[in-house]
Motif scaffolding. Structure first.
Motif, PDB file in Angstrom:
ATOM      1  N   ASP A 217       5.845  13.120  17.100  1.00  0.00           N
ATOM      2  CA  ASP A 217       4.246  13.221  17.894  1.00  0.00           C
ATOM      3  C   ASP A 217       3.046  12.603  17.146  1.00  0.00           C
ATOM      4  O   ASP A 217       3.372  11.248  16.793  1.00  0.00           O
ATOM      5  N   LEU A 218       2.655  12.638  18.282  1.00  0.00           N
ATOM      6  CA  LEU A 218       1.280  11.177  17.901  1.00  0.00           C
ATOM      7  C   LEU A 218      -0.385  11.582  17.797  1.00  0.00           C
ATOM      8  O   LEU A 218      -0.799  12.267  18.943  1.00  0.00           O
ATOM      9  N   PRO A 219      -0.509  13.039  16.855  1.00  0.00           N
ATOM     10  CA  PRO A 219      -1.326  13.243  16.915  1.00  0.00           C
ATOM     11  C   PRO A 219      -2.475  12.411  16.331  1.00  0.00           C
ATOM     12  O   PRO A 219      -3.771  12.991  15.612  1.00  0.00           O
TER      13      PRO A 219
ATOM     14  N   ILE B 247       0.318  -1.173  -0.230  1.00  0.00           N
ATOM     15  CA  ILE B 247       0.546  -0.048  -0.194  1.00  0.00           C
ATOM     16  C   ILE B 247       0.612   1.228   0.030  1.00  0.00           C
ATOM     17  O   ILE B 247       1.935   1.101   1.110  1.00  0.00           O
ATOM     18  N   ASP B 248      -0.098   2.607  -0.926  1.00  0.00           N
ATOM     19  CA  ASP B 248       0.696   3.287  -0.369  1.00  0.00           C
ATOM     20  C   ASP B 248       1.009   4.231   0.778  1.00  0.00           C
ATOM     21  O   ASP B 248       0.033   4.116   1.354  1.00  0.00           O
ATOM     22  N   ARG B 249       2.272   4.911   1.236  1.00  0.00           N
ATOM     23  CA  ARG B 249       2.420   5.420   2.290  1.00  0.00           C
ATOM     24  C   ARG B 249       1.428   6.580   2.527  1.00  0.00           C
ATOM     25  O   ARG B 249       0.914   7.326   3.988  1.00  0.00           O
TER      26      ARG B 249
ATOM     27  N   GLU C  95      -1.570   6.299   1.878  1.00  0.00           N
ATOM     28  CA  GLU C  95      -2.697   6.300   2.398  1.00  0.00           C
ATOM     29  C   GLU C  95      -3.224   6.776   4.520  1.00  0.00           C
ATOM     30  O   GLU C  95      -3.396   6.628   5.431  1.00  0.00           O
ATOM     31  N   LEU C  96      -1.165   6.780   4.252  1.00  0.00           N
ATOM     32  CA  LEU C  96      -1.178   6.660   6.066  1.00  0.00           C
ATOM     33  C   LEU C  96      -0.500   7.640   6.480  1.00  0.00           C
ATOM     34  O   LEU C  96      -0.774   8.211   8.402  1.00  0.00           O
ATOM     35  N   ALA C  97      -0.311   8.782   5.761  1.00  0.00           N
ATOM     36  CA  ALA C  97       0.906   9.920   6.171  1.00  0.00           C
ATOM     37  C   ALA C  97       0.213  11.103   6.132  1.00  0.00           C
ATOM     38  O   ALA C  97       0.904  11.890   6.739  1.00  0.00           O
ATOM     39  N   ALA C  98      -1.174  10.981   6.340  1.00  0.00           N
ATOM     40  CA  ALA C  98      -2.043  12.569   6.296  1.00  0.00           C
ATOM     41  C   ALA C  98      -2.544  12.368   7.867  1.00  0.00           C
ATOM     42  O   ALA C  98      -2.966  10.631   7.828  1.00  0.00           O
ATOM     43  N   PRO C  99      -3.188  13.930   8.049  1.00  0.00           N
ATOM     44  CA  PRO C  99      -4.251  13.455   8.749  1.00  0.00           C
ATOM     45  C   PRO C  99      -5.903  12.346   8.576  1.00  0.00           C
ATOM     46  O   PRO C  99      -6.052  12.836   7.604  1.00  0.00           O
ATOM     47  N   GLY C 100      -6.125  11.641   9.343  1.00  0.00           N
ATOM     48  CA  GLY C 100      -7.097  10.607   9.157  1.00  0.00           C
ATOM     49  C   GLY C 100      -7.808  10.510  10.050  1.00  0.00           C
ATOM     50  O   GLY C 100      -8.290  11.452  11.357  1.00  0.00           O
ATOM     51  N   ARG C 101      -9.013   9.947  10.046  1.00  0.00           N
ATOM     52  CA  ARG C 101     -10.002   9.644  11.089  1.00  0.00           C
ATOM     53  C   ARG C 101      -9.651   9.170  12.614  1.00  0.00           C
ATOM     54  O   ARG C 101      -8.818   8.113  12.621  1.00  0.00           O
TER      55      ARG C 101
ATOM     56  N   HIS D 268       1.723  10.880  11.910  1.00  0.00           N
ATOM     57  CA  HIS D 268       0.104  10.691  11.293  1.00  0.00           C
ATOM     58  C   HIS D 268       0.021   9.193  10.851  1.00  0.00           C
ATOM     59  O   HIS D 268      -1.150   8.781  11.302  1.00  0.00           O
ATOM     60  N   THR D 269       1.199   8.694  10.095  1.00  0.00           N
ATOM     61  CA  THR D 269       1.210   7.553   9.436  1.00  0.00           C
ATOM     62  C   THR D 269       0.943   6.585  12.028  1.00  0.00           C
ATOM     63  O   THR D 269      -0.281   5.147  11.265  1.00  0.00           O
ATOM     64  N   LEU D 270       1.600   6.888  12.029  1.00  0.00           N
ATOM     65  CA  LEU D 270       1.328   5.755  13.283  1.00  0.00           C
ATOM     66  C   LEU D 270       0.021   6.417  13.940  1.00  0.00           C
ATOM     67  O   LEU D 270      -1.309   5.210  14.017  1.00  0.00           O
ATOM     68  N   VAL D 271      -0.672   7.015  14.164  1.00  0.00           N
ATOM     69  CA  VAL D 271      -2.144   7.184  14.452  1.00  0.00           C
ATOM     70  C   VAL D 271      -3.286   6.974  13.871  1.00  0.00           C
ATOM     71  O   VAL D 271      -4.060   6.175  14.301  1.00  0.00           O
ATOM     72  N   ASN D 272      -3.122   6.520  12.254  1.00  0.00           N
ATOM     73  CA  ASN D 272      -4.212   6.142  10.869  1.00  0.00           C
ATOM     74  C   ASN D 272      -3.632   4.516  11.322  1.00  0.00           C
ATOM     75  O   ASN D 272      -4.251   3.579  11.099  1.00  0.00           O
ATOM     76  N   VAL D 273      -2.136   3.977  11.703  1.00  0.00           N
ATOM     77  CA  VAL D 273      -1.924   3.018  11.650  1.00  0.00           C
ATOM     78  C   VAL D 273      -3.516   2.356  13.207  1.00  0.00           C
ATOM     79  O   VAL D 273      -3.832   0.997  12.669  1.00  0.00           O
ATOM     80  N   LEU D 274      -3.091   2.872  14.255  1.00  0.00           N
ATOM     81  CA  LEU D 274      -3.808   2.578  15.325  1.00  0.00           C
ATOM     82  C   LEU D 274      -5.266   2.161  15.152  1.00  0.00           C
ATOM     83  O   LEU D 274      -6.234   2.070  15.281  1.00  0.00           O
ATOM     84  N   ALA D 275      -5.313   3.740  14.544  1.00  0.00           N
ATOM     85  CA  ALA D 275      -7.124   4.047  13.723  1.00  0.00           C
ATOM     86  C   ALA D 275      -7.680   2.704  12.691  1.00  0.00           C
ATOM     87  O   ALA D 275      -8.345   2.706  12.487  1.00  0.00           O
TER      88      ALA D 275
END
Length: 328
Positions: free
Chosen positions: A250-252, A198-200, A202-208, A225-232
């Motif tokens: 950061d962990l936004p 998958i293309d990064r 998909e995970l690198a920008a602010p998400g839900r 933001h990548t880690l935040v989206n991984v968790l989501a």
């Protein structure tokens, strides 16, 4: 006896890097002297050579956070001349002379006996990146992840940690999703065992705060933001390991993945990890890492090429692992 080394200095001209000839008495203190055979280049080494900020704690210093070689002399009860050893972390290459030299002197308590199944070249190819990947896999297993649990995501998959994590997880029977921002590396990642790319983006920008449940576990050396989206995107009861900050420290995000899906986030520290965990990691690497795949992800350079590689690793232009033959 003199030997070659890369050394960083800080003076009125600022931070600078030179290849120098040193005498053994110029090295930092320790009770074991090692004839270094191989080191490797990590992101942290790139920072140490580029400017030193946030990494180098004392000048002058021999950088290189990893090395593997043969004990030359020892006043430590656990090691004798001729023993093969590997070192990762403990502030080596940051506050204590490291692996970008033909000799190193360190406290024996920092050294891991090299398993017989691994050569010093292979140990350097594994390096902090591969050892960190193994620590992440161990943490996922200890949390209950099995191949039957579901897909496992690896972010920054073409990098050092990511490459080894993909190879390890695939060898252990997991279906691996590899995230990368370099489409040209898709074949490389499939060859390591990735089932899906998958293309990064998909995970690198602010998400839900919460997304579709897609993976049961993940190894993330990227952060932000990548880690935040991984968790989501982690399934109910899943586990994510955090072992890097390539995108940022950061962990936004929000607590929703934790309190609505019971997701577990585990921090992975490779620098001060207890010795028993280090030994366990290397025993598992010797058993579970496909050494043919390790070779495919490895490039070997000489000591004089290290500054150029360090610059390219900071620019995200290096794939897999770069080993340094300090005697070349």
């Amino acid at each position: 006896m003199s030997f070659r080394a890369i050394r960083v200095f800080k003076d009125e001209q600022g931070h600078r890097v030179d290849t120098v000839t040193l005498e053994e008495h110029e090295l930092h203190e320790g009770d074991v002297t090692v004839a270094v055979e191989y080191s490797d280049v990590n992101y942290k080494d790139g920072l140490a050579l580029a400017h030193g900020k946030g990494v180098v704690r004392t000048y002058p210093l021999v950088p290189g956070i990893d090395f593997a070689g043969t004990v030359e002399s020892s006043a430590h009860a656990s090691f004798a001349p001729g023993d093969k050893v590997v070192l990762n972390g403990y502030g080596v290459g940051e506050g204590h002379d490291g692996g970008f030299a033909q000799k190193a002197r360190v406290p024996g308590d920092w050294l891991v006996p090299l398993p017989e199944a691994l050569t010093t070249r292979q140990a350097a190819a594994i390096g902090t990146a591969g050892y960190t990947a193994m620590l992440s896999v161990l943490a996922l297993e200890d949390a209950g992840l099995t191949p039957d649990s579901g897909d496992v995501l690896v972010t920054g998959a073409a990098g050092g940690v990511g490459s080894v994590a993909v190879a390890l997880l695939a060898r252990l029977g997991h279906r691996v999703i590899a995230s990368t921002g370099r489409p040209a590396e898709a074949d490389y990642l499939r060859d390591l065992g990735a089932a899906e790319i998958i293309d990064r983006a998909e995970l690198a920008a602010p998400g839900r705060p919460l997304g579709k449940e897609r993976w049961a576990g993940a190894v993330d050396p990227v952060g932000s933001h990548t880690l935040v989206n991984v968790l989501a995107g982690t399934r109910y009861g899943g586990t994510v390991t955090s072992c890097g900050l390539a995108q940022g420290p950061d962990l936004p995000g929000t607590v929703l993945p934790f309190i609505l899906r019971g997701v577990t986030l585990i921090g992975i520290d490779s620098v001060q990890a207890p010795m028993d965990r280090r030994v366990r990691a290397y025993e598992r690497l010797a058993r579970d890492l496909d050494l043919t795949r390790l070779e495919k992800m490895t490039t070997v350079v000489g000591l004089d090429e290290v500054p150029d590689v360090a610059g390219r690793i900071l620019a995200g232009q290096v794939r897999g692992r770069t080993v340094v033959d300090v005697n070349a």
